[in-house]
Design an enzyme around this catalytic site. Structure first.
Site, PDB file in Angstrom:
ATOM      1  CE1 TYR A 140     -37.571  -3.969  27.015  1.00  0.00           C
ATOM      2  CE2 TYR A 140     -35.628  -4.251  25.642  1.00  0.00           C
ATOM      3  CZ  TYR A 140     -36.722  -3.506  26.033  1.00  0.00           C
ATOM      4  OH  TYR A 140     -36.975  -2.298  25.422  1.00  0.00           O
ATOM      5  CE  LYS A 178     -33.660   3.373  30.999  1.00  0.00           C
ATOM      6  NZ  LYS A 178     -33.585   3.345  29.525  1.00  0.00           N
TER       7      LYS A 178
END
Length: 310
Positions: A140, A178
């Site tokens: 990421y 999330k």
């Protein structure tokens, strides 16, 4: 019209809210609502239209005329630091960003995008927007890092605004979708509401992060757009506060506790940022002079919002 990618997500929906607050409703939200729960982030917001991410990508790659666009806030990405599918990550965070960037450059459209403090990796000082300080720990962080490098090559020749924000630890309203990637404050609040003691990893008084309230993040985005500033900027408070401080603020709000301490997960060792603190020199030099909420201030405001209907 303004386009907000990831507009049904955490930071994107808060940017939509901030735009609404200044009277702006001609907004196209681009997102992937396969996770249908994200719709709740939009129900109290005013937008002109919604477009699925895949349709949007196809449209910009084809060079379709989308009318007059005042700016694109690009918040759409895979933000999971524990996702290790590199192809998926690079498609979502790198190639997608390049496609939008070139669409904007070809048309002179201001492009403001989400980078990340994950670009800095495991360092404990000098969180400065410069290549020598960047060494991401996960794919990421690498996807964000690589796009920043791409932008740096283009910036000197760009005729329109390009502005990236390295978000530090963002928390606040509209992050409920999330799951495990939601903030510590969110999880601690849920634990207390479920009748449990709030839980932290052992040693959390030593883990310090730059926690920034999402309302402040939205303010930074709008200010840079309105002032036409280009570059890559840290978006944090400039303060490192401990996870213990977050827990203390949550416990103080609920007047409950005590905090329980649990073993640090083996899978996160060596891949976990134990300390972050944004260097705000460049942000302040660009002219942004507003103060940022402390953890105590931000968590209180957030929990008031979270528990408004509990």
């Amino acid at each position: 019209m303004i386009i907000v990618t990831g507009g049904a997500g955490f930071i994107g929906s808060n940017i939509v809210k901030a735009l609404n607050n200044i009277g702006y409703k001609d907004i196209l939200v681009v997102d992937n609502l396969k996770d249908g729960t994200k719709f709740v982030n939009l129900v109290d917001l005013d937008i002109a239209d919604y477009m699925d991410k895949e349709d949007f990508v196809a449209s910009i790659v084809a060079g379709d005329d989308m009318g007059d666009i005042d700016a694109i806030f690009h918040e759409g990405a895979c933000s999971s630091t524990t996702e290790w599918d590199g192809k998926y990550m690079m498609d979502n965070n790198y190639q997608y960003s390049k496609d939008i960037l070139h669409f904007c450059l070809d048309r002179g459209i201001p492009f403001l995008y989400a980078s990340s403090a994950a670009t800095y990796g495991g360092r404990t000082d000098n969180f400065i927007e410069d290549r020598q300080y960047e060494q991401p720990l996960n794919v990421y962080g690498y996807s964000k890092f690589l796009f920043d490098q791409y932008v740096r090559e283009i910036l000197p020749q760009a005729d329109s605004q390009i502005c990236g924000f390295r978000y530090f630890n963002v928390y606040g309203p509209r992050e409920g979708h999330k799951g495990s990637m939601a903030s510590v404050a969110f999880h601690l609040n849920n634990q207390i509401n479920a009748g449990e003691n709030p839980k932290l990893f052992s040693g959390s008084e030593n883990f310090k992060r730059d926690f920034i309230y999402v309302g402040d993040v939205a303010d930074v985005n709008l200010w840079f757009w309105q002032n036409g500033v280009s570059g890559i900027f840290n978006c944090g408070t400039g303060r490192a506060e401990s996870f213990q401080a977050v827990a203390d603020a949550v416990v103080d709000f609920h007047q409950s506790g005590p905090v329980e301490y649990i073993e640090f997960p083996e899978k996160l060792k060596g891949r976990y940022q134990a300390y972050t603190q944004a260097d705000l020199t460049n942000l302040r030099a660009a002219g942004y002079d507003k103060p940022f909420k402390t953890v105590a201030e931000g968590v209180k405001e957030y929990l008031t919002w979270l528990n408004r209907s509990v």
